[in-house]
Scaffold this active site. Sequence first.
Site, PDB file in Angstrom:
ATOM      1  N   ASP A  83       0.847  -1.196   0.000  1.00 49.81           N
ATOM      2  CA  ASP A  83       0.000   0.000   0.000  1.00 49.81           C
ATOM      3  C   ASP A  83       0.883   1.247   0.000  1.00 49.81           C
ATOM      4  O   ASP A  83       2.047   1.205   0.407  1.00 49.81           O
ATOM      5  CB  ASP A  83      -0.977   0.010   1.192  1.00 49.81           C
ATOM      6  CG  ASP A  83      -0.297  -0.029   2.552  1.00 49.81           C
ATOM      7  OD1 ASP A  83       0.796  -0.631   2.653  1.00 49.81           O
ATOM      8  OD2 ASP A  83      -0.838   0.555   3.512  1.00 49.81           O
ATOM      9  N   GLU A 129      -0.006  -0.862   5.897  1.00 47.91           N
ATOM     10  CA  GLU A 129       1.085  -0.309   6.702  1.00 47.91           C
ATOM     11  C   GLU A 129       0.924   1.193   6.822  1.00 47.91           C
ATOM     12  O   GLU A 129       1.175   1.775   7.866  1.00 47.91           O
ATOM     13  CB  GLU A 129       2.438  -0.638   6.064  1.00 47.91           C
ATOM     14  CG  GLU A 129       3.620  -0.530   7.028  1.00 47.91           C
ATOM     15  CD  GLU A 129       4.201   0.867   7.141  1.00 47.91           C
ATOM     16  OE1 GLU A 129       4.915   1.144   8.126  1.00 47.91           O
ATOM     17  OE2 GLU A 129       3.944   1.711   6.260  1.00 47.91           O
TER      18      GLU A 129
END
Length: 395
Positions: free
Chosen positions: A84, A148
């Site tokens: 991400d 994250e």
Amino acid sequence: MSRASTPVIDPVELTRDLIRIPSVTPADEGAMDVLERHLTALGFHCRRLAFEGPGGEGVHARIENLYARRGTASPNLCFAGHTDVVPTGPSDQWSAQPFNAEVRDGLLYGRGAVDMKGGIAAWVAAVSQVLAEGEPKGSLSFLITGDEEGPALHGTKRVVETLAAEGEVIDACVVGEPSSSQHLGDMIKVGRRGSLNSWITVTGKQGHVAYPERAANPAPVIARLMSRLNDHVLDQGYEGFPPSNLEITTIDIGNPATNIIPAEAKARLNIRFNPRHTGDALIEWLNREAGAIQAETGLQITLDHLCSGEAFLTEPGAFVSAVQDAVEAELGRRPEASTTGGTSDARFIRALCPVLELGLVGQTMHQIDERVPTAELEALTAVYRRVIETVFERL
Ligand SMILES: [Zn+2]
């Protein structure tokens, strides 16, 4: 022949393929599929671990995660990272479109170029080179999350819990965060400070300033408490860590009137702490201090706390020095073992094994025009390859 059976992967092309997928946290958009395809071709057994629940702002989120392992031999060297990325910000301010993966003058532009699709691609490419030389002595694994950059509730934390419950053994882990400061390989991160946020409310009784005996003013009470907390010395530092620090981030009453004693006062603080403390111990201390002021003043004080990560330190040892030696052998530069910076998923992985962060130069991470020299992706691939070989020689 294993020599011919596995593909050799180009780190620049794989980074570009990953950048073209707009996996703005918590969206996956197929990023994990791209990785899984490459890892399967390299002989990895891939497991998708999707977790769901309330995410950022309480909005329901479904997070894609991947644990891939090749081989059953020990040691198991793991690479951890995230697919991400943070939002692009205003894309018209970028000199190249953030998801086009454009290469210009030797620089690859795109969101995630350094944080950290480039790091993931470099490790995959390094693994492909190692495998082209023959069977490694141990197992290689990947722990990749899609959560994250967000609240990190359903990502690495839950994968680590799952692996721990299954008894999966990971002997050492490299996190591919952009740990380098000025030059590739000048810094690895071997620990991080913990972070605790606290919200404090003092409840008094509103009244006229001319009749203070009929009111209870929370303003001096919160001032007293905050000053007491601020004056306290938490510690003098800890092996490579600066002293723990408490910062008052706001004190709010917001009373527009000149003749009213306010009913309520609020404040917030953040503590960045070294391994001398735990989140729970600090919360206990804050509650105790507030309790003492409450007892002295009779005004009710309530506290809410959120510890977003405990402090940790991977002690010097065979793993840390193997990584430092590998970087030095490849680049002629010995990385400083640092504990600076914000938190990362290494804080969860430390529950399983020694963990450190080694990756690209972080200068443009999270910025407009995030970019990486393609030569640096090639150099990081060579560094990672050397790290894998050195760790397998020594562990
Ligand atoms: Zn990152």
